[in-house]
Design a protein around this motif. Sequence first.
Motif, PDB file in Angstrom:
ATOM      1  N   GLN A 585       0.825  -1.210   0.000  1.00  0.00           N
ATOM      2  CA  GLN A 585       0.000   0.000   0.000  1.00  0.00           C
ATOM      3  C   GLN A 585       0.861   1.262   0.000  1.00  0.00           C
ATOM      4  O   GLN A 585       0.578   2.216  -0.738  1.00  0.00           O
ATOM      5  CB  GLN A 585      -0.922  -0.023   1.224  1.00  0.00           C
ATOM      6  CG  GLN A 585      -1.953   1.077   1.251  1.00  0.00           C
ATOM      7  CD  GLN A 585      -2.989   0.855   2.342  1.00  0.00           C
ATOM      8  OE1 GLN A 585      -2.994  -0.160   3.036  1.00  0.00           O
ATOM      9  NE2 GLN A 585      -3.887   1.806   2.498  1.00  0.00           N
ATOM     10  N   ILE A 586       1.913   1.277   0.805  1.00  0.00           N
ATOM     11  CA  ILE A 586       2.794   2.444   0.878  1.00  0.00           C
ATOM     12  C   ILE A 586       3.490   2.672  -0.458  1.00  0.00           C
ATOM     13  O   ILE A 586       3.560   3.795  -0.970  1.00  0.00           O
ATOM     14  CB  ILE A 586       3.829   2.253   2.007  1.00  0.00           C
ATOM     15  CG1 ILE A 586       3.140   2.275   3.369  1.00  0.00           C
ATOM     16  CG2 ILE A 586       4.909   3.334   1.932  1.00  0.00           C
ATOM     17  CD1 ILE A 586       4.046   1.820   4.506  1.00  0.00           C
ATOM     18  N   PHE A 587       4.024   1.593  -1.046  1.00  0.00           N
ATOM     19  CA  PHE A 587       4.747   1.740  -2.310  1.00  0.00           C
ATOM     20  C   PHE A 587       3.799   2.162  -3.433  1.00  0.00           C
ATOM     21  O   PHE A 587       4.156   2.978  -4.288  1.00  0.00           O
ATOM     22  CB  PHE A 587       5.435   0.426  -2.683  1.00  0.00           C
ATOM     23  CG  PHE A 587       6.387   0.549  -3.839  1.00  0.00           C
ATOM     24  CD1 PHE A 587       7.666   1.037  -3.654  1.00  0.00           C
ATOM     25  CD2 PHE A 587       6.001   0.177  -5.119  1.00  0.00           C
ATOM     26  CE1 PHE A 587       8.553   1.152  -4.715  1.00  0.00           C
ATOM     27  CE2 PHE A 587       6.881   0.291  -6.191  1.00  0.00           C
ATOM     28  CZ  PHE A 587       8.159   0.780  -5.983  1.00  0.00           C
ATOM     29  N   LEU A 588       2.606   1.624  -3.408  1.00  0.00           N
ATOM     30  CA  LEU A 588       1.630   1.964  -4.433  1.00  0.00           C
ATOM     31  C   LEU A 588       1.282   3.454  -4.371  1.00  0.00           C
ATOM     32  O   LEU A 588       1.107   4.107  -5.407  1.00  0.00           O
ATOM     33  CB  LEU A 588       0.380   1.108  -4.268  1.00  0.00           C
ATOM     34  CG  LEU A 588      -0.684   1.185  -5.373  1.00  0.00           C
ATOM     35  CD1 LEU A 588      -0.086   0.870  -6.735  1.00  0.00           C
ATOM     36  CD2 LEU A 588      -1.824   0.216  -5.060  1.00  0.00           C
ATOM     37  N   GLU A 589       1.212   3.998  -3.170  1.00  0.00           N
ATOM     38  CA  GLU A 589       0.952   5.436  -3.030  1.00  0.00           C
ATOM     39  C   GLU A 589       2.098   6.252  -3.623  1.00  0.00           C
ATOM     40  O   GLU A 589       1.867   7.267  -4.293  1.00  0.00           O
ATOM     41  CB  GLU A 589       0.746   5.782  -1.556  1.00  0.00           C
ATOM     42  CG  GLU A 589      -0.562   5.252  -0.986  1.00  0.00           C
ATOM     43  CD  GLU A 589      -0.684   5.451   0.507  1.00  0.00           C
ATOM     44  OE1 GLU A 589       0.255   6.027   1.114  1.00  0.00           O
ATOM     45  OE2 GLU A 589      -1.702   5.035   1.091  1.00  0.00           O
ATOM     46  N   GLU A 591       4.090   5.206  -5.996  1.00  0.00           N
ATOM     47  CA  GLU A 591       4.017   4.976  -7.441  1.00  0.00           C
ATOM     48  C   GLU A 591       2.960   5.870  -8.080  1.00  0.00           C
ATOM     49  O   GLU A 591       3.176   6.437  -9.162  1.00  0.00           O
ATOM     50  CB  GLU A 591       3.695   3.503  -7.697  1.00  0.00           C
ATOM     51  CG  GLU A 591       3.634   3.120  -9.157  1.00  0.00           C
ATOM     52  CD  GLU A 591       3.169   1.683  -9.352  1.00  0.00           C
ATOM     53  OE1 GLU A 591       2.658   1.368 -10.447  1.00  0.00           O
ATOM     54  OE2 GLU A 591       3.297   0.873  -8.408  1.00  0.00           O
ATOM     55  N   MET A 592       1.834   6.023  -7.415  1.00  0.00           N
ATOM     56  CA  MET A 592       0.741   6.816  -7.974  1.00  0.00           C
ATOM     57  C   MET A 592       1.099   8.301  -8.041  1.00  0.00           C
ATOM     58  O   MET A 592       0.571   9.035  -8.891  1.00  0.00           O
ATOM     59  CB  MET A 592      -0.530   6.604  -7.148  1.00  0.00           C
ATOM     60  CG  MET A 592      -1.117   5.204  -7.268  1.00  0.00           C
ATOM     61  SD  MET A 592      -2.512   4.909  -6.156  1.00  0.00           S
ATOM     62  CE  MET A 592      -3.727   6.020  -6.840  1.00  0.00           C
ATOM     63  N   LYS A 593       1.992   8.751  -7.174  1.00  0.00           N
ATOM     64  CA  LYS A 593       2.420  10.151  -7.193  1.00  0.00           C
ATOM     65  C   LYS A 593       3.438  10.424  -8.304  1.00  0.00           C
ATOM     66  O   LYS A 593       3.719  11.583  -8.610  1.00  0.00           O
ATOM     67  CB  LYS A 593       3.047  10.526  -5.847  1.00  0.00           C
ATOM     68  CG  LYS A 593       2.093  10.467  -4.674  1.00  0.00           C
ATOM     69  CD  LYS A 593       2.846  10.702  -3.363  1.00  0.00           C
ATOM     70  CE  LYS A 593       1.957  10.458  -2.158  1.00  0.00           C
ATOM     71  NZ  LYS A 593       2.730  10.549  -0.888  1.00  0.00           N
ATOM     72  N   THR A 594       4.000   9.370  -8.870  1.00  0.00           N
ATOM     73  CA  THR A 594       5.020   9.523  -9.911  1.00  0.00           C
ATOM     74  C   THR A 594       4.361   9.776 -11.255  1.00  0.00           C
ATOM     75  O   THR A 594       3.392   9.104 -11.623  1.00  0.00           O
ATOM     76  CB  THR A 594       5.892   8.254  -9.985  1.00  0.00           C
ATOM     77  OG1 THR A 594       6.451   7.984  -8.696  1.00  0.00           O
ATOM     78  CG2 THR A 594       7.018   8.431 -10.988  1.00  0.00           C
ATOM     79  N   LEU A 595       4.887  10.742 -11.979  1.00  0.00           N
ATOM     80  CA  LEU A 595       4.332  11.074 -13.287  1.00  0.00           C
ATOM     81  C   LEU A 595       4.503   9.909 -14.256  1.00  0.00           C
ATOM     82  O   LEU A 595       5.468   9.141 -14.169  1.00  0.00           O
ATOM     83  CB  LEU A 595       5.012  12.326 -13.845  1.00  0.00           C
ATOM     84  CG  LEU A 595       4.797  13.625 -13.047  1.00  0.00           C
ATOM     85  CD1 LEU A 595       5.613  14.758 -13.672  1.00  0.00           C
ATOM     86  CD2 LEU A 595       3.323  13.990 -12.975  1.00  0.00           C
ATOM     87  N   ALA A 596       3.566   9.806 -15.196  1.00  0.00           N
ATOM     88  CA  ALA A 596       3.631   8.741 -16.195  1.00  0.00           C
ATOM     89  C   ALA A 596       4.939   8.826 -16.973  1.00  0.00           C
ATOM     90  O   ALA A 596       5.417   9.906 -17.302  1.00  0.00           O
ATOM     91  CB  ALA A 596       2.449   8.846 -17.146  1.00  0.00           C
ATOM     92  N   GLY A 597       5.534   7.675 -17.235  1.00  0.00           N
ATOM     93  CA  GLY A 597       6.811   7.634 -17.940  1.00  0.00           C
ATOM     94  C   GLY A 597       7.566   6.378 -17.592  1.00  0.00           C
ATOM     95  O   GLY A 597       7.032   5.452 -16.966  1.00  0.00           O
ATOM     96  N   SER A 598       8.843   6.336 -17.973  1.00  0.00           N
ATOM     97  CA  SER A 598       9.629   5.116 -17.796  1.00  0.00           C
ATOM     98  C   SER A 598       9.847   4.786 -16.328  1.00  0.00           C
ATOM     99  O   SER A 598       9.860   3.604 -15.952  1.00  0.00           O
ATOM    100  CB  SER A 598      10.975   5.250 -18.518  1.00  0.00           C
ATOM    101  OG  SER A 598      11.654   6.416 -18.091  1.00  0.00           O
ATOM    102  N   LEU A 599      10.032   5.794 -15.481  1.00  0.00           N
ATOM    103  CA  LEU A 599      10.231   5.501 -14.060  1.00  0.00           C
ATOM    104  C   LEU A 599       8.977   4.865 -13.472  1.00  0.00           C
ATOM    105  O   LEU A 599       9.068   3.877 -12.719  1.00  0.00           O
ATOM    106  CB  LEU A 599      10.596   6.764 -13.283  1.00  0.00           C
ATOM    107  CG  LEU A 599      10.757   6.574 -11.761  1.00  0.00           C
ATOM    108  CD1 LEU A 599      11.800   5.503 -11.448  1.00  0.00           C
ATOM    109  CD2 LEU A 599      11.114   7.885 -11.084  1.00  0.00           C
ATOM    110  N   LYS A 600       7.827   5.403 -13.805  1.00  0.00           N
ATOM    111  CA  LYS A 600       6.577   4.827 -13.292  1.00  0.00           C
ATOM    112  C   LYS A 600       6.415   3.386 -13.774  1.00  0.00           C
ATOM    113  O   LYS A 600       5.954   2.523 -13.016  1.00  0.00           O
ATOM    114  CB  LYS A 600       5.397   5.676 -13.749  1.00  0.00           C
ATOM    115  CG  LYS A 600       4.075   5.347 -13.056  1.00  0.00           C
ATOM    116  CD  LYS A 600       2.968   6.247 -13.557  1.00  0.00           C
ATOM    117  CE  LYS A 600       1.674   6.053 -12.770  1.00  0.00           C
ATOM    118  NZ  LYS A 600       1.753   6.699 -11.440  1.00  0.00           N
TER     119      LYS A 600
END
Length: 682
Positions: A585-589, A591-600
Amino acid sequence: MDPTPTAAGRRAAAIARHLVGLPSGTSAAFAALQSSPCLSYVPPESTEAPPAFSPTELRALLDGHHLRDRDWVFGAMEESPLFCPRRAGGKVFVSPDYNEGKEGQREATMRRIGYLTRRGVFRGWLTEPGPEAELRKLSLLEALGVYDHSLVIKIGVHFFLWGGAIKFLGTKRHHDKWLLDTENYVIKGCFAMTELGHGSNVRGIETIATYDSQTREFVINTPCESAQKYWIGGAANHATHTIVFAQLHINGRNEGVHAFVAQIRDQDESVLPNIHIADCGHKIGLNGVDNGRIWFNNIRVPRENLLNLVADVLPDGQYISTIDDPDQRFAAFLSPLTLGRVNIAVSSVYISKAGLAIAVRYALSRRAFSITPDGPEMLLLDYPSHQRRLLPLLAKACMMSSAGNFMKNMYVKRTPEVSKAIHVYSSALKATLTWQNMTTLQECREACGGQGLKTENRVGIFKAEFDVQSTFEGDNNVLLQQVSKALYAEFVAAQKKKKPFKGLGLEHLNGPCPVIPGSLSSGILRSSKFQMDLFCLREWDLLKQFTKEVSHYLAQGESREKAFMLSYQIGEDLARAFTERTLLQIFLEDEMKTLAGSLKDVLGLLRSIYVMVCIDESASFLRYGYLSRDNVATVRKEIMTLCSELRPHALAIVSSFGIPDGFLSPLAFDWIEANALSSGRE
């Protein structure tokens, strides 16, 4: 007869070709040496594709805060000869000299602390308030831990246990007297809680502090051998003062465990009268910490030396407390341990990162065997089996970095309302992250082959140095039992009050039970909704089962503690389910804050590998029927696919860990040159 040559035949033919044209009498071994060029080190950066994402951006996510301060303290260590710099393979590395005896290691630790004090590393650690100051302190401690575990344990005992007890259990008179001198190392503190006969069960400690109303002093005594204070970091050589945890006796009544300040050495570092100190001896790791044993023979300390934020004794012997409930009062006295658990959890992740950076870099430069006759040897990390060994550990390290940041932020912004949540999260994460660290280090050691056994390559020595993390500041098994008990209490309270769940991420229990599809495709397996549904289903079901089983034993007349003890198997499964859901749950939060792109995209790969490996490694999904055998087999295959997709990003991920080259090892770089005869190294 099949004309296709066998593998043995092909190998014999290749050897024959090597021998053609050699003078008679030439040995095959010599021929092999002459027939092929020597291996040479090829830096992974020159063979791997450029990063698909910014390692700097990923580092900001994983480290979370104070990147410049971390880099500053890394640089401060690299600048000083006290940190044993040595050249190998064209680079300079720093790490302790473990060939020194324990006394030499202990004195080296103190010299390094002196240097760091002069550099201003510890400025404000106890006297500067606020979340920002606390986070900076934690970031510096994490970086120091990459150099040497003994160093941070010695620092941690002094600042977080001794200093933390003064700050959080004491009042203004204690702060004014001891905090600044502690910060400047004018005095050196230790923390005398553990005894030979009592570790996790602090309530049972046997040291006694009896109040003498005539002299207005406490008389502290070790009544028996099992009451000797044991494993007290700093006590054997250097500590001048200690926090003594003892049973407080007043007029024949035991008021329970309380904390007292006692001086144990004078300014000349001589042990004071009526105190006996002995060395705990050589250990499998942490020999830079002077663990000692302490006996008190009716020593006297002033009434004012009772740390009295929670409870006090008036001059006439009257006992007063701001907390009436003895259980809550006892819990308040253990509060300094919470920060210790947070520190241990996050430091274990940093060490996992260091071990993985070494093992992954080595696997990207070391080759072994070929898959075609006379073909080139393959990189270790190009083997699917090697990917399966290391890349899930890489995913777990990233997941646990996010969890560590979550825990730190919760702690530094703490309020009385979240104290229970902090205890539960710190217990769950301390146990899970330290166990995972040992699993990671063992796999990294094996993945480095024989080179992993060399102390200079660090991975093997990390294992010995960090093994203790599963025991101190709370035995991991006991901590998980506390987690399941806390979840039980939350469940029972919610049912009794008929109110929805709030906190600890348990809000998912307020909705309908998740339904898992009967057939799982790759797309479903990688779906964050499916992953959260599955982990929530497991936690929801195990919490119900645990509550039902405990209630069953209570109905049979068993005590509450006996009922928990008899239900420990489901309780352990529940605690692990809670922790793994929390990590996801913590990591998913994040991840969701990261802008779309290769890092995401890479974060999604890391998350999916983590979930699939949790399923593969835990029997609970099959044991309790959350997944079918066919679905578990599908998960196992998906892991291999995910690993192959993460493989091109491995170098960029370990590069994002932000650990300078000098704090890794020669094995992570030009390991051939580092071992060359011309290097002159033994």
